[in-house]
Design an enzyme around this catalytic site. Sequence first.
Site, mmCIF file in Angstrom:
data_model
loop_
_atom_site.group_PDB
_atom_site.id
_atom_site.type_symbol
_atom_site.label_atom_id
_atom_site.label_comp_id
_atom_site.label_asym_id
_atom_site.label_seq_id
_atom_site.Cartn_x
_atom_site.Cartn_y
_atom_site.Cartn_z
ATOM 1 N N ASP A 94 25.145 -0.259 19.005
ATOM 2 C CA ASP A 94 24.933 -1.126 20.167
ATOM 3 C C ASP A 94 24.119 -2.363 19.813
ATOM 4 O OD1 ASP A 94 25.473 1.679 21.404
ATOM 5 O OD2 ASP A 94 25.839 0.183 22.968
ATOM 6 N N ARG B 60 32.529 1.146 29.139
ATOM 7 C CA ARG B 60 31.299 1.335 28.358
ATOM 8 C C ARG B 60 31.653 1.159 26.887
ATOM 9 N NH1 ARG B 60 33.491 4.481 25.378
ATOM 10 N NH2 ARG B 60 31.473 4.897 24.441
ATOM 11 N N GLY B 61 30.604 1.153 26.047
ATOM 12 C CA GLY B 61 30.816 0.830 24.628
ATOM 13 C C GLY B 61 30.485 -0.642 24.443
ATOM 14 N N ALA B 62 29.695 -0.939 23.394
ATOM 15 C CA ALA B 62 29.120 -2.283 23.256
ATOM 16 C C ALA B 62 30.157 -3.417 23.285
ATOM 17 C CB ALA B 62 28.268 -2.338 21.990
ATOM 18 N N ASN C 32 22.084 3.142 18.686
ATOM 19 C CA ASN C 32 23.368 3.704 19.106
ATOM 20 C C ASN C 32 23.059 4.855 20.059
ATOM 21 O OD1 ASN C 32 26.302 3.684 18.876
ATOM 22 N ND2 ASN C 32 26.091 5.659 17.864
HETATM 23 O O1 MRU Z 1 26.465 4.501 26.801
HETATM 24 P P1 MRU Z 1 27.724 4.096 26.093
HETATM 25 O O2 MRU Z 1 28.837 5.071 26.268
HETATM 26 O O3 MRU Z 1 28.114 2.683 26.417
HETATM 27 O O4 MRU Z 1 27.324 4.127 24.558
HETATM 28 C C1 MRU Z 1 28.265 3.735 23.613
HETATM 29 C C2 MRU Z 1 27.800 3.887 22.225
HETATM 30 O O5 MRU Z 1 26.686 4.259 21.953
HETATM 31 C C3 MRU Z 1 28.766 3.457 21.157
HETATM 32 O O6 MRU Z 1 28.622 4.228 20.013
HETATM 33 C C4 MRU Z 1 28.473 1.986 20.810
HETATM 34 O O7 MRU Z 1 28.489 1.201 21.956
HETATM 35 C C5 MRU Z 1 29.433 1.445 19.830
HETATM 36 S S1 MRU Z 1 31.017 1.232 20.529
HETATM 37 C C6 MRU Z 1 32.069 0.546 19.397
#
Ligand code: MRU
Length: 355
Positions: free
Chosen positions: A241, A51-53, A251
């Site tokens: 995101d 997970r994470g963008a 985000n």
């Molecule tokens: O639902 P997730 O855990 O994928 O959400 C992640 C976030 O909101 C992060 O802050 C975002 O993706 C930035 S990651 C560098």
Amino acid sequence: MPNPEKVLQTVAWKGGRVRMIDQTALPERLTYVDMSDWRDVAQAIRTMVVRGAPAIGCSAALGMALGARGIIAENKAAFRKRMEQIADTFKAARPTAVNLGWAVDRMMGVVDRVDGNVVDIKDALITEALEMLREDIEANRALGAHGAKLLPDSVSILTHCNAGALATVSYGTALGVVRAAVEAGKNVRVFADETRPRLQGMKLTAWELLQEGIPVTVIADSMAATLMRDGKIDCVIVGADRIAANGDTANKIGTYSVAVLAHHHKIPFYVAAPLSTVDMSLPTGARIPIEERETVEMTHLEGIRIAPEGVTVLNPAFDVTPHELIAAIITERGVIEAPFAKNLAAVGEREAVLA
Ligand code: MRU
């Protein structure tokens, strides 16, 4: 001082397979999963094994390279048709992070661009995916260095969710700024919002920083206002995101509340993200698609029901912070300040010239 060798690599290509850290097992166990079927990569994105963008964008790129290898097609047209189906599956896996669609479109661009037989295209797809992984780390290191310059020598930073090595290929965005500040010899303390409902702050951010000995304190999301009022937070740094053309930023849910609190307490609120997170096709954040996840994430903790049977709950996974609340957007090309509409467009134009 963090040891750069110790910084985690979240996704990788190993022996013709996609390898990723299983983030659902953290912080109890650091385990890796190897995938030889692209459908497993798409499922890992959906279920948040990764997970994470930026991490899901790069995982999708690797997944498409993997999918391509399995296609038996007589000509390019047949190959492309099959690739389109794979692309659609990845794009639908999670809707909010623009990096996912960006990465998939970039891979389809390779399919269209490469002249030659299907074998050549398959090779080019792996090369492109690996290049995206390399670029991600490079962008994070660059934006980290730009962001670190904004910080005083001794600083207490609040972050929300996990925008660290675990949310990228390595090094991180918001936590990339933290790492770069530590590497620059600054005295850094991080406060990590636990980030209900999935607890990425407590489970991932705290774990990741502890691996490198960076001081971190976890707080419940509801504690941020009190810490700010008591002068314990110097700035907020979060990831993103999707950033609209005017700077509105999607985000993790709860980011907007933190931005409002920071504004009230006159604390700078920074967004750290690579330019691949900027979606210039959306003039404002109003049309950013917000993922709704299963309500079980709210009603249960570690498989145990904590909500009364039958209660109605909401579970939007992201929110949009209006650009007026953002002090600056920290990118690999430098720190972008308001007016974001003008300044993001100028960076985009410079990028287009460089490309
Ligand atoms: O639902 P997730 O855990 O994928 O959400 C992640 C976030 O909101 C992060 O802050 C975002 O993706 C930035 S990651 C560098």
